[in-house]
Design an enzyme around this catalytic site. Structure first.
Site, PDB file in Angstrom:
ATOM      1  N   CYS A  43     -17.822 -12.677 -20.702  1.00  0.00           N
ATOM      2  CA  CYS A  43     -19.140 -12.895 -21.300  1.00  0.00           C
ATOM      3  C   CYS A  43     -19.035 -13.846 -22.503  1.00  0.00           C
ATOM      4  CB  CYS A  43     -19.716 -11.548 -21.718  1.00  0.00           C
ATOM      5  SG  CYS A  43     -21.464 -11.573 -22.108  1.00  0.00           S
ATOM      6  N   GLY A  72       0.790  -1.222   0.000  1.00  0.00           N
ATOM      7  CA  GLY A  72       0.000   0.000   0.000  1.00  0.00           C
ATOM      8  C   GLY A  72       0.823   1.273   0.000  1.00  0.00           C
ATOM      9  N   CYS A 102     -22.714  -7.817 -19.292  1.00  0.00           N
ATOM     10  CA  CYS A 102     -21.419  -7.953 -18.624  1.00  0.00           C
ATOM     11  C   CYS A 102     -20.467  -6.836 -19.052  1.00  0.00           C
ATOM     12  CB  CYS A 102     -20.745  -9.282 -19.001  1.00  0.00           C
ATOM     13  SG  CYS A 102     -21.451 -10.715 -18.198  1.00  0.00           S
ATOM     14  N   CYS A 122     -26.957 -10.516 -17.050  1.00  0.00           N
ATOM     15  CA  CYS A 122     -26.476 -10.104 -18.375  1.00  0.00           C
ATOM     16  C   CYS A 122     -27.457 -10.584 -19.442  1.00  0.00           C
ATOM     17  CB  CYS A 122     -25.088 -10.682 -18.617  1.00  0.00           C
ATOM     18  SG  CYS A 122     -24.490 -10.408 -20.291  1.00  0.00           S
ATOM     19  N   CYS A 170     -25.251 -13.360 -21.669  1.00  0.00           N
ATOM     20  CA  CYS A 170     -24.830 -14.670 -21.144  1.00  0.00           C
ATOM     21  C   CYS A 170     -25.602 -15.066 -19.884  1.00  0.00           C
ATOM     22  CB  CYS A 170     -23.330 -14.681 -20.856  1.00  0.00           C
ATOM     23  SG  CYS A 170     -22.867 -13.776 -19.357  1.00  0.00           S
TER      24      CYS A 170
END
Ligand SMILES: Nc1ncnc2c1ncn2[C@@H]1O[C@H](COP(=O)(O)OP(=O)(O)OP(=O)(O)O)[C@@H](O)[C@H]1O
Ligand SMILES: [Mg+2]
Ligand SMILES: [Zn+2]
Lengths: 282, 279
Positions: free
Chosen positions: B271, B30, B265, B240, B243
């Site tokens: 997808c 970080g 998606c 979606c 899909c």
């Protein structure tokens, strides 16, 4: 009675110089200085051997001409500046046994966020001008560890209302506010954590007379209600007369006189104080 | 005239220097490590930070996937892929399973990252405290002292203005309980996926010349108040339209014909794989 009480703040032999000093100013005990300034090396001796106490519930005034070291003193106490020497003790921090100037910067932050509030001479230094006013209050609460939005919002509202910022303006940025309003936001922010000690640096300088009066009135009220200790700095003896129980007079970074405000006004000892009092009367 | 580039565009010394900064970043999760960001044949702000990391890491055995906001075929992703293949000759792929290095802008792919993979995220603004504190000198001190009031204040301000933490993308996170980090403009939906990741995640900011890292299995917590918990974008009951996937990050699109909102998606290769029955 006060002699038996532990002071809320005890400052002893505080020194602050800007510059390294040189042989001629360091050893001569200030003899070569032009006021607080060394003509040889250009060092400024802004605070010199400052010793005083602030007791619970009192307002201590510090008066002195422009450049006498008042803001520097406040900056040192709030850790905005590093001291060159000296000690300070706060009764609520480690039972007043630890010199706060030598604590780690994390500890200093802790002291600053929980045990002090400060109003800066210049509001730009005390506020985030582009953040909301309520955000400015929250900043100090957040710094002290609060993570509850509704709580902080309620506290901020209460305080801003208290200093007469209308509720419908609390989400506005201080940038949009008048000088008097900005000072009031600073006061609200300084009070947010119920600090035992409030530092006020020229709170009313640059404000209209009527606004000045209302801000001073507010401080008086708050102090009475919260019984908080206040250190107030001003070049204006009128402000000090109105607020301070006791007064310190500083000249060229040194304390030249201190005592009860009434006494100082009635019977000033030092020549400089006499001048100050004189100018107040005319 | 054909210019002869060194493998992966940079000379070996430059790559080593970037890797050294990267190693430091991995050692201090970080923490933003400065590095000497180099000139690239792609304008800064177009993923040069991520690209430099990728180029410094890539070896002849690597297989790379590049996506931009969930798409492998955007102009930006294609340009980056071109540069990488032109200077390394390595293979590119759209399949997560095949990739060893994934460079991405604004998304973490839907297919979970696995051990051994490296995700390189492109970062425009690495400093989570920047808006609060303009000075780099000061923000460094604030990180040093773990003083993050400024980040909390920005979240507080958002709640005051919008009634919630509307950060949308780039919601600040606490890494390994030490450094607050900008996760780059990934949607909040992706934030929890940084936590205890199996793969190494690297962040590169070209303009700001910073690299930082979330090593595998590192705790990453999205900042939130007691009374305003962190929430991801919710696509409850949505799936979606192509899909049928649920529980993934969906793009909202307005259907030109019906005027209705439809969902699809965001991660296009995910997808496609589903449509082809691969996952
Ligand atoms: N950052 C600095 N660097 C160098 N000198 C400084 C600095 N800040 C203050 N000084 C000097 O220190 C002295 C004390 O300044 P200070 O601001 O404390 O005075 P003051 O009593 O608050 O004055 P005023 O009433 O005008 O606010 C002045 O001579 C000033 O020029
Ligand atoms: Mg001053
Ligand atoms: Zn000198």
């Amino acid at each position: 009675m006060k002699d038996f009480e532990q002071p809320v703040l005890r400052v002893s032999h505080l020194n602050k110089q800007y510059g390294k000093g040189c042989a001629s100013c360091r050893d001569a005990g200030g003899m070569v200085l032009n006021k607080n300034f060394c003509p040889v090396c250009a060092t400024v001796y802004a605070c010199r051997d400052i010793t005083f106490e602030v007791y619970a519930g009192e307002i201590l005034g510090v008066v002195g001409e422009s450049g006498s070291g008042k803001s520097t003193l406040m900056q040192c106490l709030y850790f905005d500046q590093k001291v060159s020497g000296g000690e300070a003790y706060i009764s609520s921090y480690k039972s007043g046994r630890e010199n706060i100037f030598t604590e780690s910067s994390q500890q200093k932050r802790y002291i600053r966020n929980r045990m002090m509030g400060k109003v800066y001479q210049n509001p730009v230094l005390g506020l985030k001008m582009d953040f909301s006013s309520i955000g400015n209050i929250a900043e100090k609460l957040i710094a002290a560890g609060n993570r509850n939005v509704r709580e902080m919002e309620a506290r901020g509202k209460e305080l801003l209302e208290h200093v007469n910022i209308p509720v419908y303006r609390i989400k506005e940025a201080p940038r949009n506010f008048s000088g008097g309003m900005q000072q009031r936001v600073q006061i609200a922010k300084a009070l947010s954590n119920n600090p035992p000690l409030l530092l006020l640096d020229e709170v009313t300088t640059g404000l209209d007379l009527s606004v000045q009066a209302s801000v001073l009135d507010l401080i008086k009220q708050i102090q009475r209600r919260l019984k908080i200790s206040v250190l107030i700095v001003s070049h204006d003896l009128g402000v000090i007369r109105m607020l301070a129980d006791r007064t310190i007079v500083i000249l060229d970074g040194r304390i030249v006189e201190q005592g009860l405000t009434d006494q100082i006004l009635e019977d000033p000892q030092h020549g400089y104080t006499q001048q100050l009092v004189q100018s107040l009367l005319v | 005239m054909k210019i002869e580039y060194n493998f992966a565009f940079f000379d070996e010394g430059s790559k080593r220097e970037i890797r050294r900064a990267t190693l430091k970043a991995i050692a201090i999760p970080g923490y933003q490590v400065p590095f000497a960001s180099r000139e690239m044949p792609i304008a800064r702000g177009w993923g040069t930070g991520g690209l430099q990391l990728t180029l410094s890491l890539v070896g002849k055995e690597d297989v790379i996937k590049v996506i931009d906001q969930g798409s492998d075929e955007s102009v930006n992703a294609v340009n980056i892929k071109k540069l990488i293949t032109a200077t390394t000759g390595i293979n590119v792929t759209e399949a997560m399973e095949e990739a060893t290095i994934i460079q991405s802008r604004h998304r973490i792919p839907e297919v979970p990252l696995r051990e051994g993979q490296i995700l390189v995220l492109q970062v425009p603004l690495p400093e989570p405290l920047r808006y609060y504190e303009p000075s780099e000198y000061e923000t460094k001190k604030l990180h040093g002292e773990k003083e993050y009031s400024g980040v909390w204040l920005m979240l507080f301000e958002q709640i005051m203005s919008y009634g919630n933490m509307s950060t949308g993308a780039d919601h600040p996170v606490m890494v390994h309980d030490r450094y607050v980090m900008a996760p780059s403009p990934i949607p909040r939906f992706d934030n929890p996926r940084l936590n205890c990741s199996k793969a190494l995640i690297l962040f590169g900011a070209g303009r700001e010349k910073k690299v930082y890292a979330v090593p595998p299995h590192t705790g990453v917590i999205s900042l939130a108040f007691e009374d305003f918990p962190f929430q991801t974008e919710s696509f409850r009951n949505k799936s979606c339209r192509l899909c049928g996937a649920k529980g993934v990050y969906l793009d909202e699109i307005e259907d030109q014909a019906t005027g209705k909102t439809i969902y699809q998606c965001n991660d296009t290769s995910f997808c496609m794989s589903r449509l082809n029955g691969k996952i």
